[in-house]
Scaffold this active site. Structure first.
Site, PDB file in Angstrom:
ATOM      1  N   ASP A 110      -9.975  -4.465  -5.364  1.00 11.64           N
ATOM      2  CA  ASP A 110      -9.462  -3.657  -4.232  1.00 11.64           C
ATOM      3  C   ASP A 110      -9.980  -2.074  -4.541  1.00 11.64           C
ATOM      4  O   ASP A 110      -9.841  -1.483  -5.344  1.00 11.64           O
ATOM      5  CB  ASP A 110      -7.960  -3.455  -4.463  1.00 11.64           C
ATOM      6  CG  ASP A 110      -7.062  -2.868  -3.357  1.00 11.64           C
ATOM      7  OD1 ASP A 110      -8.053  -2.213  -2.366  1.00 11.64           O
ATOM      8  OD2 ASP A 110      -6.053  -2.863  -3.293  1.00 11.64           O
ATOM      9  N   SER A 132       1.023  -1.314  -0.096  1.00 14.29           N
ATOM     10  CA  SER A 132      -0.136  -0.021   0.015  1.00 14.29           C
ATOM     11  C   SER A 132       0.845   1.355   0.120  1.00 14.29           C
ATOM     12  O   SER A 132       1.562   1.438  -0.798  1.00 14.29           O
ATOM     13  CB  SER A 132      -0.958   0.076   1.242  1.00 14.29           C
ATOM     14  OG  SER A 132      -1.973   0.841   1.216  1.00 14.29           O
ATOM     15  N   HIS A 151      -7.609  -5.684  -0.202  1.00 16.30           N
ATOM     16  CA  HIS A 151      -6.368  -4.787  -0.278  1.00 16.30           C
ATOM     17  C   HIS A 151      -5.106  -5.520   0.465  1.00 16.30           C
ATOM     18  O   HIS A 151      -3.969  -4.933   0.097  1.00 16.30           O
ATOM     19  CB  HIS A 151      -6.658  -3.370   0.358  1.00 16.30           C
ATOM     20  CG  HIS A 151      -5.675  -2.363   0.174  1.00 16.30           C
ATOM     21  ND1 HIS A 151      -5.157  -2.023  -0.794  1.00 16.30           N
ATOM     22  CD2 HIS A 151      -4.946  -1.773   1.033  1.00 16.30           C
ATOM     23  CE1 HIS A 151      -4.417  -0.980  -0.815  1.00 16.30           C
ATOM     24  NE2 HIS A 151      -4.071  -0.911   0.617  1.00 16.30           N
TER      25      HIS A 151
END
Lengths: 271, 402
Positions: free
Chosen positions: A219, A96, A247
């Protein structure tokens, strides 16, 4: 000095191997989220795990509102760790927002890194019509931060009470407790603002280290459009769409995550 | 679904592990304004606001995976008509027929939500106030630091200034001594006795005098007061002194002496009006053989000639020297008797705007020897009545004629 930084960021080094691989956790998580994935690399690599200042078992006293006001504070953390360990051409795996932190670090010091592996990356979370779809409007992200604040009271109770309910998997509970309970509400808020409002699109062209973009299915945080934008704008990048949904494939689908990383590394090394 | 559960006063919903809606009770459907067929098979994101979708992904998913339950999570739902509904959610993951099912109950908390918003608002304001306070404190600290730096700078400057002042004082002291060396000595013989008093208001004086014996019987006596006082006036006294010394010693003729001095001042300032100084002057040429005094008073306070008959004033008849070019200086002559006494002085000795105390002083002490009278005059200047004269230079000359 070096020792201070290793303690400050709770740097843990395991595994045997000449090459180093660094795993950097995503927003509001600490290094324990990598447990399943990192284990698979210990045979072949020197595995480096760490926590950003303010998270996990890092030194909370080192948290400086001004330094961590933007992502550059976190980039600084990573660069200082690399310098302290005297790393060269290491493999960086970031989840991320850490994908962007690693990418910015590689622009500052390309010699530290040989490959950037990005899991669910996004250079900008906001929509910027007509040319860019980030997935969110500003109000959505402000709403998220608002929601985080309104849930703070609940967290402490939630996690404290769960310890007893998982006698069969106690380590998992401990994992979460470390990850979330040590998170200060103010730090989480500032990290969210630094992570979700950062626009790193103009930095993409400056990247000289080869990278792997791992795009999850469905996602909501990093939609496919974002992954494809990166594929088109990030030099020397390789794009891989995962079957894994959500995610956090390194938590929900560790096998596929490991497989894709290893595949990329062996393929590029062969080249 | 159980009829009671279908209509309990609270929302009930089941999800698959991937977040797909499996069922919903009627209460929740009513809140959301959806029919059951519109929701079944859809992802839970369909009934979340965008923010809630993010929060669900970041917090709900890992929590339910690891802990199998979620308690008291605040989320916001979005109805079919896009109305936001704040809810408190509890959830648990159960294995039913080998499948993981997540059961959720949701209670709308509209009132409580308002209240919490107000609380959060107050908290934010308090935090902002604290930050502002801390900033103000640190600003003050910076200001204090710079103030201290300035202060030490000032102290340093003051020290330099003090040093400079001491050096300047020393220099002026030396200059005063030089100025005093130009003053002539008193004269005392069978025909004449001259005594002088000279005192600068600061280190240097704007007054100057000179007494010269020209030949056996003739004496030239001059007293000048340059406008102002201090260094500039003192420099002018030095300049005119060297001139009158030469003029008087050689010649002594009042008209020539005064005219030359006047011309000298005009020459000095002809190219510099700003620096122009004028000066009052009185020059006496005393002839002890002829027993007469030739004199010119240019703007100077009157001299007193005292004898047994009384006091005559030798008044000014022309403007001060250095004032108007081409001024005609005409000598006046006055005879004197033996035993006469003359007093010349600058305006620092008397009160220029008040009563001239010197005349009565002379009359009252007619028979006093000169040195006693001199002391009396000095004392009269030291009286508090004349204390403010300390700001002016003081000079007087007493002459006894035998």
């Amino acid at each position: 000095m070096n020792q201070d930084i290793l303690l400050r960021n709770n740097v843990q080094i395991e595994g045997s191997g000449e090459k180093s691989i660094i795993f950097a956790p995503g927003f509001n998580c600490d290094q324990t989220v990598w447990k399943s994935v990192a284990n698979a690399f210990k045979q072949e690599y020197q595995v480096i795990l760490f926590d950003y200042v303010g998270l996990g078992k890092s030194d909370i006293q080192s948290y400086d509102r001004n330094r961590y006001h933007t992502l550059s504070g976190y980039v600084q953390d990573l660069l200082e760790i690399c310098a302290a360990l005297d790393l060269k051409e290491s493999i960086f795996v970031g989840h991320s927002v850490s994908s962007m932190i690693g990418m910015l670090a590689s622009i500052a010091k390309p010699s530290y890194f040989s490959y950037l592996i990005m899991i669910g990356p996004s250079p900008y979370y906001l929509n910027d019509p007509p040319s860019y779809y980030g997935g969110f409007e500003k109000e959505d992200l402000l709403g998220l931060i608002d929601m985080m604040e309104k849930n703070y009271i609940g967290w402490a109770n939630m996690f404290a009470s769960t310890v007893m309910n998982n006698p069969d998997r106690p380590y998992l509970t401990k994992e979460l407790e470390d990850r979330f309970c040590s998170t200060d509400p103010l730090i989480a808020r500032q990290f969210a603002e630094a992570a979700f409002f950062a626009d790193n699109r103009r930095d993409l062209s400056k990247v000289s280290v080869p990278s792997l973009i791992m795009q999850c299915s469905n996602d909501i945080i990093a939609p496919t459009e974002v992954g494809e934008y990166l594929k088109n704008h990030l030099p020397y990048s390789h794009y891989k769409k995962l079957k894994a949904t959500g995610h956090c494939p390194h938590m929900s689908h560790p096998e596929e995550t490991i497989e894709v990383i290893q595949e990329y590394l062996s393929a590029t090394v062969k080249q | 679904m159980d009829e009671q559960l279908n209509h309990v006063p609270g929302g009930f919903l089941t999800l698959s592990e991937d977040g797909i809606i499996l069922s919903s009770n009627q209460t929740l459907l009513g809140e959301l304004n959806y029919s059951i067929s519109q929701l079944t098979g859809q992802h839970i994101n369909k009934i979340f606001t965008k923010s809630a979708q993010l929060f669900y992904q970041l917090y709900f998913v890992p929590l339910i995976k690891v802990n199998k339950k979620v308690e008291e999570m605040y989320l916001s739902l979005e109805s079919k008509s896009r109305k936001e509904i704040p809810v408190l959610l509890n959830a648990q993951a159960k294995i039913r027929q080998n499948e993981t099912v997540i059961e959720c109950i949701m209670i709308p908390i509209r009132q409580r939500h308002e209240f919490e918003n107000a609380l959060l608002e107050a908290k934010k304001e308090a935090e902002a106030a604290l930050l502002a306070k801390n900033k103000a404190v640190s600003d003050l600290e910076i200001a204090l630091k710079s103030l201290k730096e300035k202060q030490s700078e000032l102290l340093k400057l003051n020290e330099q200034n003090q040093k400079y002042k001491i050096e300047t004082k020393k220099e002026l002291e030396l200059a005063r001594k030089i100025q005093e060396t130009t003053l002539t000595d008193s004269i005392s013989n069978e025909f004449i006795h001259i005594e002088a008093f000279y005192k600068a208001s600061r280190e240097l004086s704007g007054d100057i005098y000179g007494v010269y014996q020209i030949d056996k019987y003739r004496y030239g006596i001059i007293i000048l007061d340059v406008m102002g006082h201090g260094i500039s006036s003192a420099l002018i006294t030095m300049s005119v002194q060297s001139l009158f010394q030469r003029l008087i010693s050689k010649e002594g003729n009042p008209e020539i002496v005064v005219k030359e001095l006047d011309q000298h001042l005009h020459n000095l300032f002809q190219n510099n009006e700003e620096a122009r100084h004028y000066c009052t002057a009185m020059y006496l040429l005393i002839d002890t053989k002829e027993q007469k005094i030739d004199f010119i008073n240019a703007g100077h306070p009157p001299a007193f000639l005292q004898n047994s008959m009384g006091i005559q004033e030798l008044n000014s008849s022309v403007p001060p020297i250095g004032t108007f070019e081409g001024t005609q200086f005409k000598t006046r002559t006055i005879p004197y008797q033996k035993g006469s006494r003359v007093l010349l002085y600058t305006d620092g000795v008397t009160d220029p705007f008040g009563f001239n105390h010197l005349k009565p002083l002379l009359l009252d002490n007619e028979t006093k020897p000169m040195h006693e009278l001199k002391e009396d005059i000095i004392q009269s200047m030291d009286n508090t009545n004349f204390a403010y004269h300390q700001s002016d230079d003081q000079c007087f000359l007493l002459i006894d004629l035998f």
